[in-house]
Design a protein around this motif. Sequence first.
Motif, mmCIF file in Angstrom:
data_model
loop_
_atom_site.group_PDB
_atom_site.id
_atom_site.type_symbol
_atom_site.label_atom_id
_atom_site.label_comp_id
_atom_site.label_asym_id
_atom_site.label_seq_id
_atom_site.Cartn_x
_atom_site.Cartn_y
_atom_site.Cartn_z
ATOM 1 N N PRO A 67 0.802 -1.226 0.000
ATOM 2 C CA PRO A 67 0.000 0.000 0.000
ATOM 3 C C PRO A 67 0.834 1.276 0.000
ATOM 4 C CG PRO A 67 -0.040 -1.051 2.164
ATOM 5 C CD PRO A 67 0.603 -2.016 1.232
ATOM 6 N N ASN A 68 2.107 1.161 0.390
ATOM 7 C CA ASN A 68 2.964 2.351 0.431
ATOM 8 C C ASN A 68 4.005 2.360 -0.682
ATOM 9 O OD1 ASN A 68 4.406 0.196 1.463
ATOM 10 N ND2 ASN A 68 5.481 1.390 3.002
ATOM 11 N N ALA A 69 3.763 1.630 -1.763
ATOM 12 C CA ALA A 69 4.678 1.652 -2.910
ATOM 13 C C ALA A 69 4.586 3.020 -3.579
ATOM 14 C CB ALA A 69 4.327 0.542 -3.890
ATOM 15 N N SER A 70 5.702 3.714 -3.646
ATOM 16 C CA SER A 70 5.672 5.082 -4.154
ATOM 17 C C SER A 70 6.602 5.261 -5.343
ATOM 18 C CB SER A 70 6.046 6.070 -3.046
ATOM 19 O OG SER A 70 7.322 5.771 -2.515
ATOM 20 N N SER A 71 6.368 6.350 -6.070
ATOM 21 C CA SER A 71 7.159 6.712 -7.242
ATOM 22 C C SER A 71 7.564 8.176 -7.124
ATOM 23 C CB SER A 71 6.356 6.521 -8.528
ATOM 24 O OG SER A 71 5.910 5.192 -8.674
ATOM 25 N N CYS A 72 8.800 8.485 -7.523
ATOM 26 C CA CYS A 72 9.302 9.857 -7.462
ATOM 27 C C CYS A 72 9.953 10.233 -8.790
ATOM 28 C CB CYS A 72 10.330 10.018 -6.339
ATOM 29 S SG CYS A 72 9.704 9.598 -4.692
ATOM 30 N N ALA A 73 10.011 11.541 -9.040
ATOM 31 C CA ALA A 73 10.639 12.023 -10.273
ATOM 32 C C ALA A 73 11.257 13.393 -10.039
ATOM 33 C CB ALA A 73 9.596 12.102 -11.392
ATOM 34 N N TYR A 74 12.421 13.599 -10.645
ATOM 35 C CA TYR A 74 13.053 14.914 -10.736
ATOM 36 C C TYR A 74 13.083 15.294 -12.212
ATOM 37 C CZ TYR A 74 15.090 14.127 -6.048
ATOM 38 O OH TYR A 74 15.293 13.881 -4.721
ATOM 39 N N LEU A 75 12.910 16.573 -12.461
ATOM 40 C CA LEU A 75 12.924 17.071 -13.834
ATOM 41 C C LEU A 75 13.734 18.358 -13.854
ATOM 42 C CD1 LEU A 75 9.814 17.435 -16.114
ATOM 43 C CD2 LEU A 75 11.264 19.414 -15.680
ATOM 44 N N ALA A 132 16.130 24.536 -23.410
ATOM 45 C CA ALA A 132 14.773 24.101 -23.046
ATOM 46 C C ALA A 132 14.559 22.605 -23.256
ATOM 47 C CB ALA A 132 13.698 24.902 -23.765
ATOM 48 N N SER A 133 15.641 21.893 -23.527
ATOM 49 C CA SER A 133 15.527 20.432 -23.480
ATOM 50 C C SER A 133 15.455 20.013 -22.007
ATOM 51 C CB SER A 133 16.706 19.770 -24.183
ATOM 52 O OG SER A 133 17.929 20.091 -23.533
ATOM 53 N N ILE A 134 15.091 18.747 -21.776
ATOM 54 C CA ILE A 134 14.784 18.312 -20.415
ATOM 55 C C ILE A 134 15.485 16.999 -20.111
ATOM 56 C CG2 ILE A 134 12.916 17.531 -18.878
ATOM 57 C CD1 ILE A 134 11.023 19.364 -20.430
ATOM 58 N N ASN A 135 15.983 16.878 -18.905
ATOM 59 C CA ASN A 135 16.441 15.593 -18.364
ATOM 60 C C ASN A 135 15.497 15.199 -17.234
ATOM 61 O OD1 ASN A 135 19.073 16.920 -19.440
ATOM 62 N ND2 ASN A 135 19.560 14.750 -19.258
ATOM 63 N N ILE A 136 15.042 13.952 -17.280
ATOM 64 C CA ILE A 136 14.151 13.435 -16.235
ATOM 65 C C ILE A 136 14.857 12.307 -15.516
ATOM 66 C CG2 ILE A 136 11.945 12.314 -15.731
ATOM 67 C CD1 ILE A 136 10.796 13.692 -18.188
ATOM 68 N N MET A 137 14.888 12.388 -14.214
ATOM 69 C CA MET A 137 15.468 11.338 -13.394
ATOM 70 C C MET A 137 14.354 10.557 -12.703
ATOM 71 S SD MET A 137 18.099 13.517 -13.860
ATOM 72 C CE MET A 137 17.682 14.876 -12.820
ATOM 73 N N ILE A 138 14.284 9.268 -12.999
ATOM 74 C CA ILE A 138 13.360 8.353 -12.326
ATOM 75 C C ILE A 138 14.141 7.071 -12.045
ATOM 76 C CG2 ILE A 138 11.232 9.247 -13.371
ATOM 77 C CD1 ILE A 138 11.419 6.931 -15.403
ATOM 78 N N THR A 174 20.899 4.948 -7.807
ATOM 79 C CA THR A 174 20.258 5.329 -6.545
ATOM 80 C C THR A 174 20.954 6.488 -5.841
ATOM 81 O OG1 THR A 174 21.493 3.620 -5.322
ATOM 82 C CG2 THR A 174 19.299 3.024 -6.178
ATOM 83 N N ASP A 175 22.174 6.853 -6.243
ATOM 84 C CA ASP A 175 22.816 8.055 -5.711
ATOM 85 C C ASP A 175 22.280 9.323 -6.368
ATOM 86 O OD1 ASP A 175 24.410 6.836 -3.864
ATOM 87 O OD2 ASP A 175 26.306 7.498 -4.733
ATOM 88 N N ARG A 176 21.673 9.186 -7.516
ATOM 89 C CA ARG A 176 21.271 10.346 -8.311
ATOM 90 C C ARG A 176 19.767 10.400 -8.544
ATOM 91 N NH1 ARG A 176 23.085 9.726 -14.293
ATOM 92 N NH2 ARG A 176 21.313 8.291 -14.200
ATOM 93 N N ASN A 177 19.196 9.298 -8.963
ATOM 94 C CA ASN A 177 17.778 9.270 -9.319
ATOM 95 C C ASN A 177 16.925 9.061 -8.066
ATOM 96 O OD1 ASN A 177 19.309 8.871 -11.675
ATOM 97 N ND2 ASN A 177 17.583 7.906 -12.712
ATOM 98 N N PRO A 178 15.735 9.630 -8.026
ATOM 99 C CA PRO A 178 14.891 9.498 -6.837
ATOM 100 C C PRO A 178 14.233 8.120 -6.740
ATOM 101 C CG PRO A 178 13.730 10.726 -8.517
ATOM 102 C CD PRO A 178 15.115 10.483 -9.051
ATOM 103 N N TYR A 179 13.514 7.918 -5.686
ATOM 104 C CA TYR A 179 13.000 6.598 -5.307
ATOM 105 C C TYR A 179 11.918 6.074 -6.256
ATOM 106 C CZ TYR A 179 10.933 2.898 -2.461
ATOM 107 O OH TYR A 179 10.462 1.694 -2.013
ATOM 108 N N GLU A 180 11.983 4.784 -6.512
ATOM 109 C CA GLU A 180 10.901 4.019 -7.146
ATOM 110 C C GLU A 180 10.896 2.646 -6.509
ATOM 111 O OE1 GLU A 180 7.784 2.851 -8.806
ATOM 112 O OE2 GLU A 180 8.485 4.713 -9.727
#
Length: 794
Positions: free
Chosen positions: A461-469, A475-481, A516-522
């Motif tokens: 029930p507490n499985a979570s997802s995070c993202a950094y953008l 104006a290009s984008i990097n997404i960290m997941i 896992t040092d850079r990208n947020p939690y999944e």
Amino acid sequence: MEKLKFVGKPETRIDELDKISGAATFIDDINFGPDLLFAAVVESPHAHALIKKIDVSRALKLPGVVKVVTGKDLPYKFGLYMKDRYILAQERVRFVGEQVAAVIARDPKTAMKAVKLVDVQYKPLKPIFSPVEALEKKAILIHPDLGGYPHVPWFFPKGDTNIAHWRKIRKGDTNKGFAEADLVFEDTYRVPRYSHCALEVHGAVGLYDLSGRITVWAASQSPYTQRNLFAEALAPLGITHKDVRVITPYVGGGFGGKAGVTMEILAPALATLVKGSPVKVLWSREQEFYNTYQRLGLHNRIKLGVKKDGTITALDNELIWDAGAYVEYGANVVNATGLSSTGPYRIHHVKIDSICMYTNLPPGGPYRGFGYSEMLFGLESHINRVAAKLGIDPVLFRKKNAIKAGDKLVYGAEMNPNGLIEAIDRVAKEIRWGKKERSKDPDKVIGKGMALCWKAPAMPPNASSCAYLKFNEDASINIMISAMEIGQGLLTVIAQIAGEILSVSPSKIRVETPDTDRNPYEWQTVASHITWGCGNAVKMAAEDARRQIFELIERTHHLKKEDLYLEEEQVKCRTKPDFKLPLKDFIISGIMAKDGTFKGGPVLGRGMFMPEFASTVSDPETSQGGHPHVHYTVGAAGVILEIDKESGKMRILKVAEALDAGKAINPDLVRAQISGGILQGAATALYEDMRFDNKGKLLNPNFTDYKIPTFMETPEEIVPIIIEVAQPDGPFGARGIGEHPMIPIAPMIANAIEDGLGIRIRSMPLTAEKVALAVAGNKEGCRMKQGSVSFILL
């Protein structure tokens, strides 16, 4: 209705060039330099035995051997949902191939040679290979200490038995329901084990550096889950979570087999014993078959009560699962499937027992479908047979009982909006249901079959997802997941979601693979929840970035933020049509005020999603209460099957499958998933078959003897159908469909065989041999009651 520019469109995969050019890096491609060491494992030849003595002296004398490791060196347990397994076996082995010791050497050949020099003395114990036998009261205990194993609160192991978990569901009054029935039909179905058959084998490299940090490079679906389990297992060495880093490059297929932790834990554990040198562990194809997760086996007894008009009155469903020697992940297959064992049907009186059994076969675990393929093989076969006994068309029978939005699920929550009826109708139309067709070859018949499917994400029930953008100067984008690209097209879908919010083309968006040092939690890339969960997190991160942009424009240009919108990488204003400010002009550098100061600065978006309505709190005797499943994806599949009456050989002329994706973020990727799932489902239905000898040794751990279909066996026509009934809490209405395509394929084919030949096969795989034997039995006047033709089932 909101007009979408990127979502719902067949955007080109953003990882396409990486993969077709060979630039994509997999675990075995990474060069770790001349200090790299290699590990190989000593494996148990017994399915069940006590370890009496291990002599490593001869192996240590071999030139090039750095260290020989036994369970005494690493007496640490691990496990995701239940901690029931050691890194290396301690006093007992529980399946053929279990790792007992490991050799670390300068090169792979030396490591393999030294393994053969390790002398292990065993005292064999009686093994158990049948989950039904394991359930017997007098069965030998595979895990005598089961009662003391740590586990999640929604597992219910039974100490002093082989029952690792028992999910009980009681709804209504089944005695009353069966008494109200005009027909009660009961039978048993069996599903064997299967292998994932990912092209890339399992592999991991661990480095325990001189500062005391552990870095692991792994072919994984679960970088953060692995980091957590590594830290927990190695905590006695003083290791904490901040000391563990997991880096996951591209993965060459997973299908669930690279979720959680199996062999990967060897890399960091062995690295702690050779500080400063990386240690590589790479499984062979044979080990890939017998010492990673296998799909669980199932013995399924179904009793169904119905009225003459086709209304289902009661269901008694007993599922006895062969989860193997360790169930630290497999028990959750049993749990999640048990909670859904009514299938996509409205049934008021239900009794379900989903029982997870230890056996002395390799550990069972997650596999595409997470138990639903196995469970629905029996139920969807049974539904067809009951409909036939009532003289009701099986499609109409399914439509009459199909679950609808707002109906109560078996644990009390409400069913989400869905397009199940539309899926049934569109598949039936596509295969010309109701029209009898004949083969041009008099020695062949044509049968048609249909089956339904549903599946919920199996997640805590507490499985979570995070993202950094983060934006770049252009104006290009990097997404960290930390969700994983495992072939399904995740990176592209994530880019489309962010691009839609920020008006940036997905071609200008890069989605980074996990570190896992850079990208947020999944939590993990499993359960067909990533488009929903991670997609929501990315959408929130993009909305967060957009909010910052609008607030900056309001502050500097004095335009109301509610009047602003993004289009073609520019900020525009509804009340001032001439206002157009390109993102690239300020997204990093900010906006200069009249006094020469700058406002704003680099825009960073953050998003986090957790299903806060989910709960596993319920009565363990009835499963009533709580909300263990967040939603269901539903669908239907139908086939036109040509069967040779003499040889039993089958050819799929046409298969159609409709799935309710809520909203197809990328329709081409959804269609590809449906087509691929159909092929994988047909493989398990018609060809794949794990064979063990009477001592528990797998006899066909290779692609020569373990049959998977080739291009020659693919269906002549595949029709993927996308249904879109929006998921209210999904990104743009989307929900996952990754696992679902293969779930209904086996019962669909079994139903087509019965339609064409009048025979019912109750065990998988549905091989040509079984069909031919059944046809021959018919010709000889054999009564086709399953008890008299048990050879068809075994």
